[in-house]
Design an enzyme around this catalytic site. Structure first.
Site: not given
Ligand SMILES: Nc1nc(=O)c2c([nH]1)NC[C@@H]1CN(c3ccc(C(=O)N[C@@H](CCC(=O)O)C(=O)O)cc3)C=[N+]21
Ligand SMILES: [Mg+2]
Length: 303
Positions: A105, A61, A128
């Protein structure tokens, strides 16, 4: 009988990275316009404790914010931070006119009440979209800050399918941060929506009637071809780290991609699908929050 063995149809890959790049280019252009007007959109990210997955997501992020020109402020606290100290930090961020977006987060350490924390964020800075006021606004079809993952899924669907009106969509999963707001967004896009509890008896049979399936159930590779209507579009929100026999770990979704890609028309990969769109929509929300705040500042200035 000549059995022409056609290779099983391969679902088209819905490229979340490319879609995220397109959205981020729009966000970067609008961000430059704000900076030219003398206001630098700013996102505050609060991380409590040292959950490894949270570190990865927060790093993604912050890096993306820098790439599009959004100023980011990072607040890292030890896992034993008290709820009242976290609330005091949020009060300061709420009142700081230079801070446009606030994200805490999740998950938080168990001793902290998540709902109390999410309710403490100014709804106009709630990038969010988890604040009850924004959730209520979403259900009522208002233009409020909307959770990033469902917003990203909707954008991927609209890019791939065009107008969603009249389509039947099934959402597998009922979480506050994905399943429930996803259903609300699909209703707003004029879909017929079925929300499924993953363990209900006829879940797979119900799911296999839908044109669109959103898998947001948090069970690695649970959704296989038996859940999919031939030609359906599948969005995999799952992000599960599984360990192989040799001890190495890999990221898989909630969808059994090998099985589903023989019947679905299109499928998002994990990684490289919904994840990048989640981040891109967070950046878009930060600009929307900046727009809301600068507009209300102008209104209050005019008296
Ligand atoms: N307040 C809050 N807001 C959120 O939006 C929030 C949260 N907490 N807690 C956890 C979840 C999960 N989440 C992700 C964000 C980016 C990837 C992401 O970048 N994924 C990459 C892979 C990243 C890796 O290598 O693990 C992909 O799918 O290509 C995944 C999951 C946002 N979340
Ligand atoms: Mg299976």
């Amino acid at each position: 009988m000549n059995m022409t063995l056609t290779s099983p149809q391969r679902a088209e890959n819905i490229d979340g990275k490319a879609a995220a790049r397109r959205l981020l280019a729009e966000v970067a252009a609008e961000c430059r316009a704000f900076v030219d007007q003398g206001h630098h959109p700013t996102l505050a990210v609060v991380l409590v404790g040292d959950d490894p997955a949270s570190q990865v997501y927060v790093r993604n992020k912050l890096r993306t914010a820098e790439e599009v020109g959004i100023r980011s402020l990072e607040y890292r606290f030890p896992a034993n931070l008290s709820e009242s100290e976290l609330l005091a930090t949020l009060d300061k961020l709420n009142l700081d006119p230079l801070v446009n977006g606030i994200l805490v987060q999740l998950p938080l350490p168990r001793h902290i009440n998540e709902q109390a924390i999410l309710r403490a964020i100014d709804p106009l800075k709630d990038v969010d979209g988890f604040h009850p006021e924004n959730v209520g606004g979403l259900v009522h079809g208002q233009a409020v800050l909307t959770p990033c993952t469902p917003a990203g899924c909707l954008r991927l669907l609209q890019d791939y399918c065009g107008d969603l009106s009249g389509k039947h969509a099934v959402v597998v999963g009922r979480s506050n941060i994905v399943g429930k707001p996803m259903a609300a967004l699909l209703l707003k896009a004029h879909c017929s929506v079925t929300t499924l509890h993953s363990r209900s008896q006829d879940a797979a049979a119900l799911a296999a009637q839908a044109d669109i399936l959103i898998a947001a159930v948090g069970q690695p590779e649970m959704i296989d071809a038996s859940w999919i209507k031939p030609g359906a579009v599948v969005i995999d929100v799952g992000i599960n780290r599984v360990t192989r026999a040799n001890g190495s770990s890999r990221l898989v979704g909630d969808v059994d991609a090998a099985s589903v890609s023989t019947v679905a028309a299109a499928l998002t990969p994990v990684p490289g699908g919904v994840g990048p769109m989640t981040i891109a929509c967070l950046m878009q929300n930060t600009l929307q929050a900046t727009r809301l705040q600068t507009a209300s500042a102008v209104l209050s200035h005019c008296g």
